[in-house]
Design a protein around this motif. Structure first.
Motif, PDB file in Angstrom:
ATOM      1  N   VAL A  28       0.552   6.716  11.535  1.00 49.95           N
ATOM      2  CA  VAL A  28       0.038   7.682  10.562  1.00 49.95           C
ATOM      3  C   VAL A  28      -0.292   6.969   9.250  1.00 49.95           C
ATOM      4  CG1 VAL A  28       0.576   9.716   9.194  1.00 49.95           C
ATOM      5  CG2 VAL A  28       1.302   9.583  11.588  1.00 49.95           C
ATOM      6  N   GLY A  29      -1.503   7.126   8.763  1.00 51.76           N
ATOM      7  CA  GLY A  29      -1.925   6.528   7.501  1.00 51.76           C
ATOM      8  C   GLY A  29      -2.504   5.141   7.631  1.00 51.76           C
ATOM      9  N   PHE A  30      -2.445   4.553   8.854  1.00 50.50           N
ATOM     10  CA  PHE A  30      -2.989   3.216   9.041  1.00 50.50           C
ATOM     11  C   PHE A  30      -4.507   3.292   9.213  1.00 50.50           C
ATOM     12  CE2 PHE A  30       1.321   2.237   9.446  1.00 50.50           C
ATOM     13  CZ  PHE A  30       1.527   0.873   9.591  1.00 50.50           C
TER      14      PHE A  30
ATOM     15  N   GLU B 129       4.153  -2.860   7.137  1.00 55.30           N
ATOM     16  CA  GLU B 129       3.439  -2.218   6.044  1.00 55.30           C
ATOM     17  C   GLU B 129       1.985  -2.643   6.030  1.00 55.30           C
ATOM     18  OE1 GLU B 129       3.776  -1.371   1.236  1.00 55.30           O
ATOM     19  OE2 GLU B 129       4.996  -2.946   2.146  1.00 55.30           O
ATOM     20  N   VAL B 130       1.101  -1.667   5.840  1.00 56.01           N
ATOM     21  CA  VAL B 130      -0.309  -1.995   5.640  1.00 56.01           C
ATOM     22  C   VAL B 130      -0.433  -2.798   4.365  1.00 56.01           C
ATOM     23  CG1 VAL B 130      -2.614  -1.078   5.247  1.00 56.01           C
ATOM     24  CG2 VAL B 130      -1.083   0.060   6.849  1.00 56.01           C
TER      25      VAL B 130
ATOM     26  N   LYS C 204       1.820  -6.461   7.167  1.00 61.63           N
ATOM     27  CA  LYS C 204       2.800  -7.464   6.773  1.00 61.63           C
ATOM     28  C   LYS C 204       4.119  -7.108   7.454  1.00 61.63           C
ATOM     29  CE  LYS C 204       4.655  -9.754   2.636  1.00 61.63           C
ATOM     30  NZ  LYS C 204       6.097  -9.432   2.719  1.00 61.63           N
ATOM     31  N   VAL C 205       4.630  -8.051   8.258  1.00 66.75           N
ATOM     32  CA  VAL C 205       5.912  -7.890   8.925  1.00 66.75           C
ATOM     33  C   VAL C 205       6.793  -9.042   8.455  1.00 66.75           C
ATOM     34  CG1 VAL C 205       7.111  -7.562  11.114  1.00 66.75           C
ATOM     35  CG2 VAL C 205       4.682  -6.987  10.927  1.00 66.75           C
ATOM     36  N   GLY C 206       7.800  -8.727   7.661  1.00 70.35           N
ATOM     37  CA  GLY C 206       8.587  -9.806   7.063  1.00 70.35           C
ATOM     38  C   GLY C 206       7.703 -10.637   6.150  1.00 70.35           C
TER      39      GLY C 206
ATOM     40  N   SER D 179       0.808  -1.214   0.000  1.00 67.96           N
ATOM     41  CA  SER D 179       0.000   0.000   0.000  1.00 67.96           C
ATOM     42  C   SER D 179       0.836   1.256   0.000  1.00 67.96           C
ATOM     43  CB  SER D 179      -0.902   0.028   1.240  1.00 67.96           C
ATOM     44  OG  SER D 179      -0.098   0.161   2.406  1.00 67.96           O
ATOM     45  N   GLY D 180       2.101   1.137   0.403  1.00 69.60           N
ATOM     46  CA  GLY D 180       2.953   2.316   0.517  1.00 69.60           C
ATOM     47  C   GLY D 180       2.874   2.973   1.883  1.00 69.60           C
ATOM     48  N   VAL D 181       1.986   2.479   2.789  1.00 70.14           N
ATOM     49  CA  VAL D 181       1.885   3.007   4.148  1.00 70.14           C
ATOM     50  C   VAL D 181       2.781   2.150   5.041  1.00 70.14           C
ATOM     51  CG1 VAL D 181       0.343   3.542   6.057  1.00 70.14           C
ATOM     52  CG2 VAL D 181      -0.459   3.765   3.697  1.00 70.14           C
ATOM     53  N   ILE D 182       3.875   2.738   5.535  1.00 70.49           N
ATOM     54  CA  ILE D 182       4.931   1.971   6.197  1.00 70.49           C
ATOM     55  C   ILE D 182       5.247   2.574   7.560  1.00 70.49           C
ATOM     56  CG2 ILE D 182       7.347   1.206   6.021  1.00 70.49           C
ATOM     57  CD1 ILE D 182       7.068   1.402   3.004  1.00 70.49           C
ATOM     58  N   SER D 183       5.542   1.712   8.522  1.00 72.18           N
ATOM     59  CA  SER D 183       6.028   2.132   9.825  1.00 72.18           C
ATOM     60  C   SER D 183       7.083   1.115  10.268  1.00 72.18           C
ATOM     61  CB  SER D 183       4.875   2.209  10.833  1.00 72.18           C
ATOM     62  OG  SER D 183       5.329   2.755  12.067  1.00 72.18           O
TER      63      SER D 183
END
Length: 717
Positions: A236-238, A282-283, A245-247, A206-210
């Motif tokens: 922010v943005g979630f 990432e979302v 997705k983590v790994g 999605s491009g929304v990353i933390s």
């Protein structure tokens, strides 16, 4: 038997079938018509060995007060000047980002730049100033300050990576200091369809990353065996609920509390694994889900370039307006970046100079100057006469405003002889200088004739021509008219095997004038393509149409330069200008060409490649005892070329019925040279068509007439 002259009218007709287009040309590539005869187009040569980063979206050629010639090229990443066979980077810089630090890894050239909420994306270009290098890494401040860098990856909203010229000498974390100076953002490479659905892929990133703030163990429940939430560095943005997705692991959640994702479920559609603090989060979008990215730019990046006297005026579509002065006024101009026009609106569709009276007209702009959220895409501002920094109307200046009302947004505008034609998505307006007290008159001159894109409009031969929003071509020569077009279905309709234009990427369409041959060409992306890969050309003198595969993202007619200059974009190309440390091919590259040069396409080293030009006619038959009733036999033909350099191939394609696949006559194709007087053939069929082509370098041709020995040969195949 006597020879028969097979008459073939100029221009393509792709509205009918091959057997229905008797006496007409139906297909071709890299060809044009002159004086009614088809010929191969001229070649093109790469102007300089350098290629530009990104896709070029507009081009302007002009001269300063001392007669020096310049070309400005705006890509989706940069603003470039071409002067005396060299490129110069004048891209404006965005607001500086202070307080960055560096993280290095021993023996690696990858450096992580740390800055909370940096707002940068992979592929962005940046420079550094005020640098204190990371301690012990072996880098000098000059290693950062003397280069332009590409953002290679963005692991989180608080970090991004760059590639240095040399490996780091040690591992350090959050060391040193720097100010980041991003290149101004022009916009995305491709046009998107809208908010929500269509603004991103159908599922996936999605491009929304933390980043993860704390350990995430491989346990039976949340974190540490008992937790039901995950703490991130930022949310922010979630969305309030969703999947991350983590790994390689997918984790769903049902709520957000401060920086915590609550109600988590581990291992959704994936393997449960352990994750370290700082891991990227990432979302993730499910198949068919709407994009989460709100406020995205819907249309592909674009510039409008014009000159106010010798000064370049450059407006980013839905962005700011910049100025850059030439050497005649600023001796160090080529090392000076463009700057924001003082007092101008900060968010506008485009700008154009009213040359006769010297006003700068800003279209689709703010109702309150400097407040970007007041942008009205039907609102027009024009500056005070001779003053591009004054837009506030007063009793002692000629600045003013106007709002047009037919349509939803201004698409583009172009100067005519003594007027500016403004096109919305539905209508046409004429803006004309009338002097005080009103300064300009603006009146509607057409409806149901909107333009498809900002650069789909061109002034030529005393009229304005454009490609329509809903299909078809239009001309304004005092009144708006539809232009008859015998390739209209091919260009605009997506049915069966016919791939018409991609309406979703219509903003990329670029109209180019080639007055040497009285042609206007519209370069467009076909359906299924996100980039320009087709062209349709109208000869306004002979009123003929051709189509082809020449792909050019910008085109400027031969005016100050002897030849038309054009750009071609390669999505997988790696740019060489500006010099970018750590450059990758993620931005693609644009090549600059001079057209109507020789017979071939020639690279910067002088290596030629053949231009595979061809033209093909519709079927012809014998009008004996009915139309196509009798089979014909063709024993020989006499080729007639007005011009032939090298050789050409002539193919006689045969078919017995319209549904048959055409096949070459038994002895063909036939190679023709300037000394060929006749060709013997064993052609027999109900229908026949003619194809002229070339296959090698150094070849050029203009076809004349086709005379053949054709006679009846029975009624059965």
């Amino acid at each position: 038997m006597p020879l028969t002259n097979v008459q073939i009218r100029p221009g393509f007709n792709k509205q009918v079938t091959a057997t229905g287009a008797e006496g007409q040309w139906t297909d071709g590539d890299f060809v044009r018509f002159r004086y009614g005869l088809p010929e191969k187009i001229g070649g093109w040569e790469q102007i300089t060995s350098n290629t530009l980063v990104g896709a070029a979206r507009d081009q302007l050629v002009w001269a300063d007060l001392d007669g020096r010639r310049y070309s400005a090229i705006g890509t989706n990443k940069t603003l470039i000047i071409f002067f005396e066979n060299a490129f110069y980077d004048i891209t404006p810089l965005d607001t500086a980002i202070t307080g960055a630090t560096f993280t290095t890894a021993n023996t690696s050239p990858t450096v992580t730049v740390n800055k909370i909420a940096h707002g940068l994306s992979a592929g962005d270009l940046i420079t550094f100033t005020s640098v204190t290098p990371p301690t012990g890494a072996g880098y000098l401040a000059a290693d950062f300050t003397t280069n332009t860098f590409e953002v290679v990856t963005v692991p989180s909203q608080d970090t991004f990576t760059i590639t240095m010229a040399a490996n780091a000498g040690t591992t350090v974390a959050a060391s040193g200091a720097a100010t980041i100076n991003p290149y101004v953002k022009v916009g995305p490479l491709n046009q998107t369809a809208g908010f929500g659905y269509g603004t991103s892929g159908w599922g996936g990133s999605s491009g929304v990353i933390s980043t993860l703030n704390g350990l995430l163990q491989d346990d039976a429940a949340g974190t540490g065996g008992s937790g039901t939430s995950i703490t991130l560095s930022s949310v922010v943005g979630f969305p309030t609920t969703g999947t991350i997705k983590v790994g390689t692991e997918f984790i769903s959640y049902t709520g957000i509390s401060t920086n915590n994702l609550t109600g988590i479920t581990r291992g959704v559609a994936g393997t449960r694994t352990a994750h370290s603090s700082g891991a990227s989060v990432e979302v993730y979008l499910g198949w068919g889900s709407a994009s989460l990215t709100g406020g995205v730019t819907l249309e592909s990046a674009s510039w409008s370039l014009d000159h106010f006297g010798s000064k370049l005026i450059a407006t980013i579509k839905d962005g700011q307006t910049f100025e850059w002065d030439t050497i005649s006024n600023v001796p160090a101009a080529l090392s000076t970046r463009a700057t924001v026009v003082s007092g101008a609106p900060t968010k506008s569709v485009m700008s154009i100079v009213s040359e006769r009276d010297r006003h700068l007209v800003i279209l689709g702009t703010e109702t309150t100057i400097g407040t970007s959220n007041t942008q009205d895409k039907m609102f027009i501002r024009f500056s005070d006469q001779e003053n591009i920094s004054d837009y506030a109307p007063t009793s002692v200046n000629t600045a003013g405003t106007f709002r047009i009302d037919s349509g939803t947004k201004i698409m583009g505008a172009v100067r005519g002889k003594d007027y500016i034609l403004i096109l919305t998505d539905t209508s046409a307006y004429v803006m004309q200088f009338v002097g005080p007290p009103f300064t300009f008159s603006i009146r509607q001159v057409g409806s149901n004739c909107g333009a498809i894109g900002q650069h789909s409009i061109k002034y030529a031969n005393g009229a304005v021509w454009w490609m329509g929003q809903a299909g078809g071509f239009f001309v304004y020569d005092g009144t708006v008219k539809s232009v008859p077009c015998l390739v209209e279905d091919f260009v605009f309709t997506n049915k069966g095997d016919n791939l018409g234009l991609s309406y979703a990427n219509g903003e990329q369409i670029y109209a180019g004038l080639n007055h040497l041959y009285e042609e206007i060409s519209w370069f467009y992306p076909k359906d299924g393509s996100s980039l320009i890969d087709r062209v349709v050309t109208y000869n306004y003198s002979e009123q003929t149409w051709t189509t082809g595969s020449l792909s050019r993202t910008t085109w400027f007619d031969a005016t100050l330069y002897d030849n038309p200059y054009a750009t071609e974009f390669a999505a997988s190309g790696t740019a060489t200008f500006p010099t970018i440390q750590g450059v990758t091919n993620q931005n693609g590259a644009s090549t600059y060409y001079a057209h109507e040069q020789g017979n071939d396409q020639v690279d910067s080293l002088g290596n030629p490649t053949a231009i595979p030009a061809f033209i093909e006619s519709g079927d012809f038959d014998l009008g004996v005892d009915g139309d196509g009733q009798v089979f014909m036999s063709m024993r020989r033909f006499v080729p007639d070329f007005k011009l032939l350099t090298g050789d050409a191939q002539i193919t006689i394609n045969l078919r017995d019925y319209p549904t048959d696949t055409a096949a070459s006559s038994p002895l063909g194709p036939f190679t023709i040279t300037s000394s060929t007087d006749k060709i013997d053939t064993r052609a027999r069929s109900r229908f026949a068509s003619l194809k002229i082509a070339n296959t090698s370098t150094g070849q050029s041709w203009r076809f004349g007439t086709f005379r053949a020995d054709v006679q009846p040969d029975g009624m059965r195949g």
